[in-house]
Write a protein that holds these residues in place. Structure first.
Motif, PDB file in Angstrom:
ATOM      1  N   LEU A 130       0.832  -1.212   0.000  1.00 54.28           N
ATOM      2  CA  LEU A 130       0.000   0.000   0.000  1.00 54.28           C
ATOM      3  C   LEU A 130       0.862   1.255   0.000  1.00 54.28           C
ATOM      4  O   LEU A 130       0.548   2.244  -0.678  1.00 54.28           O
ATOM      5  CB  LEU A 130      -0.927  -0.002   1.212  1.00 54.28           C
ATOM      6  N   GLU A 160       2.309   1.678  -3.459  1.00 57.02           N
ATOM      7  CA  GLU A 160       1.271   2.145  -4.380  1.00 57.02           C
ATOM      8  C   GLU A 160       0.997   3.629  -4.169  1.00 57.02           C
ATOM      9  O   GLU A 160       0.847   4.396  -5.122  1.00 57.02           O
ATOM     10  CB  GLU A 160      -0.010   1.342  -4.156  1.00 57.02           C
ATOM     11  N   TYR A 161       0.941   4.044  -2.900  1.00 60.29           N
ATOM     12  CA  TYR A 161       0.716   5.453  -2.577  1.00 60.29           C
ATOM     13  C   TYR A 161       1.857   6.319  -3.099  1.00 60.29           C
ATOM     14  O   TYR A 161       1.631   7.373  -3.699  1.00 60.29           O
ATOM     15  CB  TYR A 161       0.589   5.611  -1.060  1.00 60.29           C
ATOM     16  N   GLU A 162       3.094   5.874  -2.891  1.00 58.90           N
ATOM     17  CA  GLU A 162       4.257   6.640  -3.344  1.00 58.90           C
ATOM     18  C   GLU A 162       4.280   6.750  -4.862  1.00 58.90           C
ATOM     19  O   GLU A 162       4.654   7.794  -5.419  1.00 58.90           O
ATOM     20  CB  GLU A 162       5.541   5.988  -2.834  1.00 58.90           C
ATOM     21  N   GLU A 169       1.584   6.692  -6.824  1.00 60.07           N
ATOM     22  CA  GLU A 169       0.518   7.633  -7.178  1.00 60.07           C
ATOM     23  C   GLU A 169       0.977   9.070  -6.973  1.00 60.07           C
ATOM     24  O   GLU A 169       0.705   9.951  -7.806  1.00 60.07           O
ATOM     25  CB  GLU A 169      -0.729   7.357  -6.351  1.00 60.07           C
ATOM     26  N   GLN A 170       1.660   9.322  -5.860  1.00 60.08           N
ATOM     27  CA  GLN A 170       2.144  10.674  -5.573  1.00 60.08           C
ATOM     28  C   GLN A 170       3.190  11.107  -6.609  1.00 60.08           C
ATOM     29  O   GLN A 170       3.221  12.268  -7.030  1.00 60.08           O
ATOM     30  CB  GLN A 170       2.740  10.738  -4.165  1.00 60.08           C
TER      31      GLN A 170
END
Length: 261
Positions: free
Chosen positions: A9, A12-14, A16-17
């Motif tokens: 997660l 995935e967040y990194e 997206e950022q």
């Protein structure tokens, strides 16, 4: 198991950022213009105007064109004039505050956070250098000169020059040795329009006017209508389709796209 999920997660967040940051710093790459804006961009006339109401995309259209010409980064659909060398642009609006809050913000990023936001306007971050910009005296957070990297066929070939000016500064502020493009955002006084015309003689340059017709059919407007390539847009052109608008008193007005030129 939970540790592995948390790691996935986080990755995935990194990602997206990282993608969001890339998009923020490369707005020009993701530019998706309306048909009336495409028509304006692809028009090769040396004198062209875009007349529309407020918040309908005229300044967006003019500034994205400025960014294309300053950087040489033209989209695949583009059929207008291309500069295969670094250029000089003077752009401005009614006063210094409007120039900063509208044009500088659109091209370079939010002037309130001018260093951290540099590169979040239409000019990609990779084309700007914080060491190659000058602040305007007496106007908080306003730039006056900005150097912009120019590329021809993907190869860096020098620095374009972007100068911010205003109508309140007088026609002298719009003078220069060789000006390739004047971008006038909102209707300009006749003397400044004349100076722009004279400034383009040696360079065989371009003038573009993006404005909302708030002063009626003035001498400047008549000149543009009669002598320039004129594009127009309505709310329906900005919306991309016909629609009905109902006012509080119940009156309904129908809007439909019009031919932009």
């Amino acid at each position: 198991m939970n540790a592995q999920l948390d790691q996935l997660l986080l990755e995935e967040y990194e990602l997206e950022q990282k993608e969001l940051k890339y998009m923020e710093e490369n707005r020009l790459e993701y530019y998706d213009p309306y048909p009336f804006q495409v028509a304006f961009h692809n028009d090769k006339h040396r004198r062209k105007g875009l007349r529309s109401g407020n918040q309908q995309g005229k300044t967006r259209c003019g500034c994205s064109q400025d960014a294309m010409d300053l950087t040489g980064l033209y989209p695949d659909w583009y059929e207008g004039h291309r500069f295969e060398r670094p250029i000089t642009i003077i752009c401005g609006s009614v006063n210094n505050d409007k120039t900063r809050d509208l044009l500088q913000k659109a091209l370079c990023g939010d002037p309130v956070d001018k260093i951290n936001s540099l590169g979040t306007g239409w000019i990609p971050k990779k084309c700007l250098d914080p060491k190659k910009l000058s602040l305007k005296r007496g106007v908080t957070d306003a730039f006056i000169h900005v150097k912009v990297k120019h590329f021809t066929k993907g190869v860096f070939d020098g620095w374009s020059n972007l100068t911010f000016s205003s109508y309140e500064s007088g026609k002298e502020a719009w003078m220069g040795d060789t000006i390739d493009i004047y971008h006038l955002d909102e209707e300009a006084p006749l003397d400044i329009l004349g100076q722009a015309g004279r400034g383009c003689i040696a360079s065989k340059g371009f003038i573009r006017l993006t404005w909302t017709p708030e002063n009626g059919r003035t001498e400047v407007v008549r000149k543009v209508e009669e002598e320039w390539s004129l594009h127009t847009a309505t709310l329906a052109d900005a919306a991309g389709e016909e629609f009905d608008y109902t006012f509080e008193d119940g009156e309904v007005i129908h809007f439909s796209p019009i031919t932009s030129q």
